[in-house]
Write a protein that holds these residues in place. Structure first.
Motif, mmCIF file in Angstrom:
data_model
loop_
_atom_site.group_PDB
_atom_site.id
_atom_site.type_symbol
_atom_site.label_atom_id
_atom_site.label_comp_id
_atom_site.label_asym_id
_atom_site.label_seq_id
_atom_site.Cartn_x
_atom_site.Cartn_y
_atom_site.Cartn_z
ATOM 1 N N VAL A 1 0.841 -1.207 0.000
ATOM 2 C CA VAL A 1 0.000 0.000 0.000
ATOM 3 C C VAL A 1 0.872 1.251 0.000
ATOM 4 C CG1 VAL A 1 -1.635 1.338 1.389
ATOM 5 C CG2 VAL A 1 -1.973 -1.115 1.084
ATOM 6 N N LEU A 2 1.914 1.237 0.804
ATOM 7 C CA LEU A 2 2.815 2.386 0.878
ATOM 8 C C LEU A 2 3.524 2.617 -0.452
ATOM 9 C CD1 LEU A 2 3.800 4.460 2.934
ATOM 10 C CD2 LEU A 2 5.680 2.927 3.449
ATOM 11 N N MET A 3 3.948 1.546 -1.100
ATOM 12 C CA MET A 3 4.641 1.672 -2.383
ATOM 13 C C MET A 3 3.709 2.194 -3.473
ATOM 14 S SD MET A 3 7.725 0.946 -1.813
ATOM 15 C CE MET A 3 8.557 0.490 -3.297
ATOM 16 N N ALA A 4 2.410 1.991 -3.322
ATOM 17 C CA ALA A 4 1.453 2.542 -4.286
ATOM 18 C C ALA A 4 1.051 3.966 -3.920
ATOM 19 C CB ALA A 4 0.214 1.649 -4.353
ATOM 20 N N ALA A 5 0.985 4.269 -2.635
ATOM 21 C CA ALA A 5 0.510 5.584 -2.200
ATOM 22 C C ALA A 5 1.558 6.674 -2.381
ATOM 23 C CB ALA A 5 0.075 5.517 -0.732
ATOM 24 N N VAL A 6 2.813 6.358 -2.184
ATOM 25 C CA VAL A 6 3.861 7.376 -2.298
ATOM 26 C C VAL A 6 3.963 7.923 -3.725
ATOM 27 C CG1 VAL A 6 6.350 7.765 -2.139
ATOM 28 C CG2 VAL A 6 5.146 6.641 -0.273
ATOM 29 N N PRO A 7 4.047 7.071 -4.767
ATOM 30 C CA PRO A 7 4.074 7.638 -6.121
ATOM 31 C C PRO A 7 2.800 8.403 -6.469
ATOM 32 C CG PRO A 7 4.819 5.375 -6.172
ATOM 33 C CD PRO A 7 4.292 5.632 -4.797
ATOM 34 N N LEU A 8 1.666 7.935 -5.976
ATOM 35 C CA LEU A 8 0.417 8.639 -6.228
ATOM 36 C C LEU A 8 0.450 10.037 -5.615
ATOM 37 C CD1 LEU A 8 -2.466 8.504 -7.386
ATOM 38 C CD2 LEU A 8 -3.199 7.641 -5.161
#
Length: 83
Positions: free
Chosen positions: A45-52
């Motif tokens: 989730v963190l790896m998806a949220a940071v680029p977003l």
């Protein structure tokens, strides 16, 4: 906020959470939900949220419709023939 300060805040927060977790484990408090699978899913989730979040910030900073200052800057660029 600079990138260096952001790294310092993240390290501070992570260190604090790690210290609290170790303290609670010494008291005999164990978290059954704190397993490798939950850590991996949180990292996903963190790896998806940071680029977003970075994309949203980039869009916000590169548009001229969000803030009054940006609208004024756009008008100035148009008057100077730069846009």
């Amino acid at each position: 906020m600079t990138a260096d300060k952001l790294k310092q805040y993240i390290a501070l927060f992570g260190g604090l959470l790690g210290a609290v977790l170790l303290f609670l484990q010494t008291l005999g408090v164990h978290f059954t939900w704190f397993t490798q699978e939950t850590i991996d899913s949180f990292l996903g989730v963190l790896m998806a949220a940071v680029p977003l979040a970075l994309v949203f910030y980039g869009v916000y900073k590169n548009t001229y419709i969000v803030t009054k200052k940006a609208k004024e800057q756009e008008e100035l660029l148009k008057r100077r023939g730069m846009k």
